[in-house]
Motif scaffolding. Structure first.
Motif, PDB file in Angstrom:
ATOM      1  N   GLU A  26      50.756  33.021 -16.816  1.00 26.15           N
ATOM      2  CA  GLU A  26      51.040  33.533 -18.157  1.00 26.15           C
ATOM      3  C   GLU A  26      51.838  32.512 -18.948  1.00 26.15           C
ATOM      4  O   GLU A  26      52.385  31.556 -18.403  1.00 26.15           O
ATOM      5  N   ARG A  27      51.902  32.776 -20.269  1.00 24.63           N
ATOM      6  CA  ARG A  27      52.726  31.970 -21.163  1.00 24.63           C
ATOM      7  C   ARG A  27      53.300  32.879 -22.245  1.00 24.63           C
ATOM      8  O   ARG A  27      52.762  33.947 -22.517  1.00 24.63           O
ATOM      9  N   TRP A  30      53.745  37.050 -21.724  1.00 24.29           N
ATOM     10  CA  TRP A  30      52.712  37.776 -20.992  1.00 24.29           C
ATOM     11  C   TRP A  30      51.291  37.357 -21.354  1.00 24.29           C
ATOM     12  O   TRP A  30      50.329  37.866 -20.784  1.00 24.29           O
ATOM     13  N   LEU A  31      51.093  36.403 -22.277  1.00 26.00           N
ATOM     14  CA  LEU A  31      49.744  35.938 -22.589  1.00 26.00           C
ATOM     15  C   LEU A  31      49.153  35.218 -21.379  1.00 26.00           C
ATOM     16  O   LEU A  31      49.827  34.424 -20.721  1.00 26.00           O
ATOM     17  N   SER A  32      47.894  35.482 -21.094  1.00 22.03           N
ATOM     18  CA  SER A  32      47.305  34.975 -19.856  1.00 22.03           C
ATOM     19  C   SER A  32      46.913  33.504 -19.963  1.00 22.03           C
ATOM     20  O   SER A  32      46.459  33.032 -21.009  1.00 22.03           O
ATOM     21  N   ASN A  33      47.072  32.817 -18.855  1.00 24.06           N
ATOM     22  CA  ASN A  33      46.579  31.456 -18.683  1.00 24.06           C
ATOM     23  C   ASN A  33      45.090  31.543 -18.355  1.00 24.06           C
ATOM     24  O   ASN A  33      44.707  31.996 -17.276  1.00 24.06           O
ATOM     25  N   GLY A 121      47.714  42.990 -17.768  1.00 24.87           N
ATOM     26  CA  GLY A 121      47.377  41.646 -18.211  1.00 24.87           C
ATOM     27  C   GLY A 121      46.158  41.617 -19.105  1.00 24.87           C
ATOM     28  O   GLY A 121      45.402  40.638 -19.109  1.00 24.87           O
ATOM     29  N   HIS A 124      42.841  40.582 -17.729  1.00 29.13           N
ATOM     30  CA  HIS A 124      42.628  39.224 -17.220  1.00 29.13           C
ATOM     31  C   HIS A 124      42.865  39.145 -15.721  1.00 29.13           C
ATOM     32  O   HIS A 124      42.392  38.206 -15.065  1.00 29.13           O
ATOM     33  N   THR A 125      43.588  40.101 -15.169  1.00 28.36           N
ATOM     34  CA  THR A 125      43.842  40.092 -13.729  1.00 28.36           C
ATOM     35  C   THR A 125      42.534  40.219 -12.950  1.00 28.36           C
ATOM     36  O   THR A 125      42.237  39.406 -12.072  1.00 28.36           O
ATOM     37  N   TYR A 154      48.552  37.600  -9.250  1.00 26.96           N
ATOM     38  CA  TYR A 154      48.718  37.971 -10.651  1.00 26.96           C
ATOM     39  C   TYR A 154      48.349  39.431 -10.867  1.00 26.96           C
ATOM     40  O   TYR A 154      49.062  40.176 -11.554  1.00 26.96           O
ATOM     41  N   ARG A 158      50.887  42.393 -12.146  1.00 27.30           N
ATOM     42  CA  ARG A 158      50.622  43.023 -13.447  1.00 27.30           C
ATOM     43  C   ARG A 158      49.876  44.350 -13.306  1.00 27.30           C
ATOM     44  O   ARG A 158      49.376  44.883 -14.287  1.00 27.30           O
TER      45      ARG A 158
END
Length: 341
Positions: A26-27, A30-33, A121, A124-125, A154, A158
């Motif tokens: 994340e960045r 909580w924004l997903s990588n 997430g 995205h998880t 992840y 999440r």
């Protein structure tokens, strides 16, 4: 073992995953990588040679891997489930577990535990897990196993269930039932607040009990959600991608799971796709005619040239389907989304 993809990636995917694993999932809180998902999608569709160039463009969106808190164990994991502060602890746990047991067995043991919380997430998880499983299904090596550990870690950290939904009447087809999904009330900002505002969803495929039928219906759902993006994606070009990519992540994982897990996977995937639709779909569709009739590889080339992570991931799903309407949806995403620069 099918080595077609292995020879096509020529180690580029493994190198890219090694780069990515120095970063957290994340960045900015909580924004997903998206890097691990995108590089796998590019490699899966003949663009392995471009993964490092794309990563260079995306590099300023990566953050350091988070600090460890306390080990997750076979005894204390329930208390750590859904705790985003434990991302590193969960990743360690799955790294150790995958070093000791075949990955298919680990996935089968944890899938039923994680599936109810696939909405964390912003889905995205499960999407990251789906990409990791597809990579491992064609070649098992250390970077790909590490990616599965990161993905499952992840997801566990999440983990976020959706409960208390009121069931509304659905329709026979996935497309018609997505059309019947009621929008949430306006005014909710952010994925988590919007998800909390989802209280009613129509039921679909609730009577399915046969694994093969579940796979057929899940394929139908992915196709319907992908096609729908072409006419509804303007409602929220980024977030509505997940109405298709989340169920597709589940679909591409089925063959690596025990068959008795296919039916609950279908039901969870429907809830995810329908919830995203409720959260972001516009009031009215718009007609869309793609600018050109392109071959699948040309559509992926356009997505790569555009660079946006969600465009590439929707294109990945569209190419899994392969029909004209799915490819049109990918081209629509190119038009609607801001390019990566």
């Amino acid at each position: 073992m099918d080595t077609t993809k292995t020879s096509r990636t020529s180690g580029h995917l493994e190198e890219a995953l090694d780069r990515v694993h120095a970063s957290g999932p994340e960045r900015e809180g909580w924004l997903s990588n998206h890097a691990p998902m995108v590089v796998e999608a590019l490699a899966a569709h003949g663009q392995a040679g471009s993964v490092h160039r794309w990563l260079d463009l995306y590099a300023d969106r990566l953050e350091d891997f988070p600090d460890r808190t306390a080990p997750v164990t076979d005894d204390n994991w329930p208390s750590a489930l859904g705790d985003p502060r434990r991302i590193a602890d969960w990743t360690d746990y799955f790294s150790h577990t995958l070093a000791e047991r075949p990955w298919q067995g680990v996935l089968a043991a944890w899938w039923p535990r994680l599936l109810p919380g696939m909405y964390g997430g912003a889905t995205h998880t499960v999407i990251r897990a789906g990409h990791a499983v597809r990579a491992l299904a064609t070649d098992e090596n250390a970077p790909r196993l590490a990616e599965l550990a990161h993905a499952l870690g992840y997801w566990a950290a999440r983990h976020q269930p959706v409960t208390g939904l009121v069931q509304l009447p659905g329709a026979p087809t996935a497309a018609d039932t997505l059309e019947a999904v009621p929008a949430i009330e306006p005014g909710h900002l952010g994925f988590r607040n919007r998800l909390a505002a989802v209280h009613r969803l129509p039921v679909w495929a609730h009577d399915v009990t046969d694994p093969d039928t579940a796979k057929e219906r899940l394929t139908e759902l992915v196709r319907a959600a992908t096609h729908r993006y072409a006419t509804h994606g303007h409602g929220e070009p980024t977030m509505l991608v997940h109405a298709a990519t989340a169920p597709n992540a589940v679909l591409r994982t089925l063959d690596s799971l025990p068959r008795d897990q296919w039916v609950p996977s279908l039901h969870a995937a429907w809830t995810a796709s329908a919830a995203v639709t409720a959260m972001y779909a516009p009031a009215e569709p718009v007609a869309y005619v793609p600018p050109a009739r392109l071959a699948p590889e040309e559509v992926m080339e356009r997505a790569l040239a555009h660079g946006d992570e969600h465009v590439i991931k929707l294109t990945d799903t569209a190419l899994d389907l392969g029909d004209e309407q799915a490819l049109a949806a990918a081209l629509r995403a190119v038009e609607l989304s801001e390019p990566l620069v």
